[in-house]
Design a protein around this motif. Structure first.
Motif, PDB file in Angstrom:
ATOM      1  N   MET A  89       0.857  -1.190   0.000  1.00  0.00           N
ATOM      2  CA  MET A  89       0.000   0.000   0.000  1.00  0.00           C
ATOM      3  C   MET A  89       0.889   1.235   0.000  1.00  0.00           C
ATOM      4  SD  MET A  89      -2.977   1.374  -0.100  1.00  0.00           S
ATOM      5  CE  MET A  89      -4.057  -0.009   0.196  1.00  0.00           C
ATOM      6  N   SER A  90       0.644   2.121  -0.950  1.00  0.00           N
ATOM      7  CA  SER A  90       1.430   3.352  -1.060  1.00  0.00           C
ATOM      8  C   SER A  90       0.561   4.563  -0.751  1.00  0.00           C
ATOM      9  CB  SER A  90       2.003   3.482  -2.477  1.00  0.00           C
ATOM     10  OG  SER A  90       0.949   3.646  -3.419  1.00  0.00           O
ATOM     11  N   ARG A  91       1.219   5.665  -0.473  1.00  0.00           N
ATOM     12  CA  ARG A  91       0.497   6.926  -0.281  1.00  0.00           C
ATOM     13  C   ARG A  91      -0.292   7.287  -1.536  1.00  0.00           C
ATOM     14  NH1 ARG A  91       3.871  11.653  -1.735  1.00  0.00           N
ATOM     15  NH2 ARG A  91       3.182  10.677  -3.665  1.00  0.00           N
ATOM     16  N   ALA A  92       0.301   7.029  -2.710  1.00  0.00           N
ATOM     17  CA  ALA A  92      -0.369   7.361  -3.970  1.00  0.00           C
ATOM     18  C   ALA A  92      -1.666   6.583  -4.119  1.00  0.00           C
ATOM     19  CB  ALA A  92       0.558   7.073  -5.146  1.00  0.00           C
ATOM     20  N   ARG A  93      -1.655   5.303  -3.790  1.00  0.00           N
ATOM     21  CA  ARG A  93      -2.864   4.488  -3.946  1.00  0.00           C
ATOM     22  C   ARG A  93      -3.902   4.840  -2.884  1.00  0.00           C
ATOM     23  NH1 ARG A  93      -4.489  -1.294  -2.995  1.00  0.00           N
ATOM     24  NH2 ARG A  93      -5.979  -1.717  -4.652  1.00  0.00           N
ATOM     25  N   MET A  94      -3.447   5.162  -1.704  1.00  0.00           N
ATOM     26  CA  MET A  94      -4.363   5.440  -0.597  1.00  0.00           C
ATOM     27  C   MET A  94      -4.951   6.841  -0.680  1.00  0.00           C
ATOM     28  SD  MET A  94      -5.108   3.659   2.309  1.00  0.00           S
ATOM     29  CE  MET A  94      -5.597   3.873   4.013  1.00  0.00           C
ATOM     30  N   PHE A  95      -4.127   7.840  -1.060  1.00  0.00           N
ATOM     31  CA  PHE A  95      -4.576   9.227  -0.985  1.00  0.00           C
ATOM     32  C   PHE A  95      -4.580   9.954  -2.335  1.00  0.00           C
ATOM     33  CE2 PHE A  95      -3.226   8.172   3.324  1.00  0.00           C
ATOM     34  CZ  PHE A  95      -4.347   8.564   4.035  1.00  0.00           C
ATOM     35  N   ARG A 123      -0.356  10.513 -11.893  1.00  0.00           N
ATOM     36  CA  ARG A 123      -1.594  10.326 -12.655  1.00  0.00           C
ATOM     37  C   ARG A 123      -2.629  11.416 -12.371  1.00  0.00           C
ATOM     38  NH1 ARG A 123      -2.767   3.800 -12.182  1.00  0.00           N
ATOM     39  NH2 ARG A 123      -0.816   3.094 -13.151  1.00  0.00           N
ATOM     40  N   ARG A 124      -2.336  12.253 -11.379  1.00  0.00           N
ATOM     41  CA  ARG A 124      -3.285  13.292 -10.965  1.00  0.00           C
ATOM     42  C   ARG A 124      -4.657  12.695 -10.637  1.00  0.00           C
ATOM     43  NH1 ARG A 124      -2.072  18.374 -15.131  1.00  0.00           N
ATOM     44  NH2 ARG A 124       0.162  18.566 -14.641  1.00  0.00           N
ATOM     45  N   SER A 125      -4.633  11.627  -9.884  1.00  0.00           N
ATOM     46  CA  SER A 125      -5.884  10.939  -9.550  1.00  0.00           C
ATOM     47  C   SER A 125      -5.984  10.710  -8.046  1.00  0.00           C
ATOM     48  CB  SER A 125      -5.969   9.595 -10.285  1.00  0.00           C
ATOM     49  OG  SER A 125      -4.909   8.747  -9.904  1.00  0.00           O
ATOM     50  N   GLU A 126      -7.214  10.814  -7.540  1.00  0.00           N
ATOM     51  CA  GLU A 126      -7.459  10.611  -6.122  1.00  0.00           C
ATOM     52  C   GLU A 126      -7.294   9.139  -5.762  1.00  0.00           C
ATOM     53  OE1 GLU A 126      -7.884  12.910  -4.000  1.00  0.00           O
ATOM     54  OE2 GLU A 126      -8.502  14.675  -5.141  1.00  0.00           O
ATOM     55  N   GLY A 127      -6.999   8.884  -4.488  1.00  0.00           N
ATOM     56  CA  GLY A 127      -6.785   7.524  -4.014  1.00  0.00           C
ATOM     57  C   GLY A 127      -8.042   6.896  -3.448  1.00  0.00           C
ATOM     58  N   LEU A 128      -7.848   5.806  -2.720  1.00  0.00           N
ATOM     59  CA  LEU A 128      -8.963   4.994  -2.252  1.00  0.00           C
ATOM     60  C   LEU A 128      -9.865   5.709  -1.260  1.00  0.00           C
ATOM     61  CD1 LEU A 128      -7.107   1.581  -1.725  1.00  0.00           C
ATOM     62  CD2 LEU A 128      -8.646   2.201  -3.597  1.00  0.00           C
ATOM     63  N   VAL A 129      -9.321   6.603  -0.453  1.00  0.00           N
ATOM     64  CA  VAL A 129     -10.159   7.262   0.548  1.00  0.00           C
ATOM     65  C   VAL A 129     -11.212   8.161  -0.101  1.00  0.00           C
ATOM     66  CG1 VAL A 129      -8.397   7.206   2.361  1.00  0.00           C
ATOM     67  CG2 VAL A 129      -8.560   9.215   0.864  1.00  0.00           C
TER      68      VAL A 129
END
Length: 484
Positions: free
Chosen positions: A256-262, A267-273
């Motif tokens: 789990m990375s900060r990029a995927r989570m937040f 990619r300028r895309s929001e994460g899972l939260v």
């Protein structure tokens, strides 16, 4: 024993919830289980094909599932039909849309099938007709109809959206649901909630076990409620958080990375939260974090106020953070350090302080056939939608603030955690409460305040074990109920 399947109770369910109940047969391996549909999708299919006696036509239902609920491995075949044979194909999918500011182009993605924005287009006439449903949330479930826009001299070919029908074919009436609670005793209501999430109330030994299971639903119904649950294997953690609601996200093991989570800067895309009601980290002891210090810092800020900063991007979200882990029998004790096997990122008292409560998962029985729902119950998809909608109702917190008396100089994080858990319990068990006078002092203490204090107390004990110098011996404030 539960009376949920008695003739009188079934009639009361029918009278109160009308066509929002379905017959669930989860005790035996029936044909629909072989498709491995999540609960909300399974009940949607059942509602569509069941008759009033709960019977279902197997062949017709099977054909519908195969045609309209494809698996990920079916995507190449679907793409072939769309691109090479110019067919229009309909199926159930999760869809996300994008509006390009520079070109005004409208596009969509199907994340479960790997179809990205760059390969799609939404014609303006389709947008005019379907935009309200497509803009309901960040991602929406529904029946998509796809066609093909052939390439021209200056443009590549793209898959186009030709129609969209919202997954939820009815309007959820929250006030009607709140009023429905009046028709049932608390014991009956607890059993109804268990049936809604696919569990048979008669399979539990006592009310304590039932309430422990229902405690898992608190992050579904209250915004940014952060919880930790450690439990033995086989108690159904993954099933509930992964299959019950289309609004949540379950991540099992891996990295789990900060990029995927937040937020993903590249990619300028929001994460899972963003856009989910909760993010549950399952088998948390096996999760690797790419940068422990970075993740810990972002988590602490987000869990405190719902905001996160990544680079120059500032975001906000309402997802709760849930830690789910397995624990051996010799560590099932809140007075021992239960976090020894958790990733290093969680070995800090300041981060653990941001979790509102701890659920003792060993109070929940291991899954067995007697716990599988068999009989009439609330449609899971309907109930999950109700809980999602209740997250936006601030009236319950106002009642909790009025009822709970906070001692002077109480720790703010403790009181906020207890009140937030109280609010979630109130929504779940007493949704009909509209004023402080509508619930007895005894019921509020036994089913809202006392459980909330216990859940927060365990967090406080674990903080003391992690950092004895700072938090050793500190207890939660003694919140009380005002008399009305």
């Amino acid at each position: 024993m539960s009376e949920l399947n008695s003739v009188d109770m079934v009639e009361k369910l029918r009278d109160t919830f009308d066509d929002m109940i379905v017959f669930k047969d989860l005790k035996k391996n029936n044909f629909i289980a072989s498709f491995k549909l999540p609960s909300f999708m399974r009940d949607w299919v059942l509602k569509r094909f069941q008759d009033e006696d709960g019977n279902i036509e197997v062949e017709e239902t099977t054909q519908f599932i195969k045609k309209f609920i494809p698996k990920k491995e079916d995507w190449k075949s679907i793409k072939n039909r769309i691109v090479n044979y110019q067919e229009r194909v309909k199926f159930l999918a999760k869809i996300s849309i994008d509006i390009d500011i520079k070109t005004q182009a409208l596009s969509f993605s199907l994340p479960d099938f790997g179809l990205s924005f760059k390969d799609t287009v939404i014609p303006h006439e389709v947008w005019e007709e379907c935009s309200n449903d497509l803009l309901k949330s960040e991602e929406n479930w529904g029946i998509v109809e796809l066609g093909y826009q052939p390439p021209t001299d200056d443009k590549f070919g793209k898959i186009k959206l030709t129609n969209f029908q919202d997954f939820c074919p009815y309007i959820v009436d929250l006030e009607e649901f709140k009023f429905a609670r009046e028709s049932f005793s608390l014991d009956e209501w607890i059993d109804i909630l268990l049936g809604a999430i696919d569990y048979n109330a008669a399979g539990y030994d006592n009310q304590q076990q039932k309430l422990a299971m229902l405690t898992r639903l608190l992050p579904f119904i209250e915004k940014r409620l952060n919880m930790i649950e450690l439990a033995p294997k086989g108690t159904g953690k993954s099933y509930l958080f992964g299959s019950f609601s289309r609004q949540g996200w379950l991540s099992s093991g891996g990295t789990m990375s900060r990029a995927r989570m937040f937020y993903d800067i590249a990619r300028r895309s929001e994460g899972l939260v963003y856009g989910h009601d909760y993010v549950a980290l399952d088998e948390v002891q096996t999760i690797n974090f790419t940068d422990v210090d970075e993740m810990r810092g972002v988590l602490k800020g987000y869990m405190e106020n719902g905001k996160y900063t990544v680079g120059n991007h500032e975001g906000s979200a309402d997802a709760g953070i849930i830690l789910l882990g397995n624990i051996s029998a010799n560590f099932m004790n809140e007075y021992l350090n239960m976090f020894t096997e958790l990733p290093q990122v969680f070995h800090e008292s300041a981060l653990i302080d941001r979790f509102h409560g701890f659920l003792k998962g060993w109070k929940i029985p291991r899954m067995n056939d007697d716990l599988k729902m068999y009989g009439w119950a609330l449609n899971s998809e309907y109930f999950a939608t109700i809980m999602h909608e209740l997250r936006d109702d601030p009236s319950y917190r106002a009642i909790v603030d009025l009822i709970v008396e906070v001692p002077e100089k109480s720790d703010t994080r403790d009181t906020e955690a207890i009140k937030r858990i109280c609010t979630a319990y109130l929504k779940l068990l007493f949704p009909n409460v509209r004023t402080a006078e509508d619930i007895s002092v005894e019921d509020f203490k036994n089913y809202c305040l006392n459980p909330a204090i216990e859940m927060r107390s365990i967090i406080k004990i674990q903080m003391g074990l992690l950092d004895p110098e700072e938090f050793g011996g500190k207890n939660v404030p003694e919140l009380k109920v005002k008399e009305f």
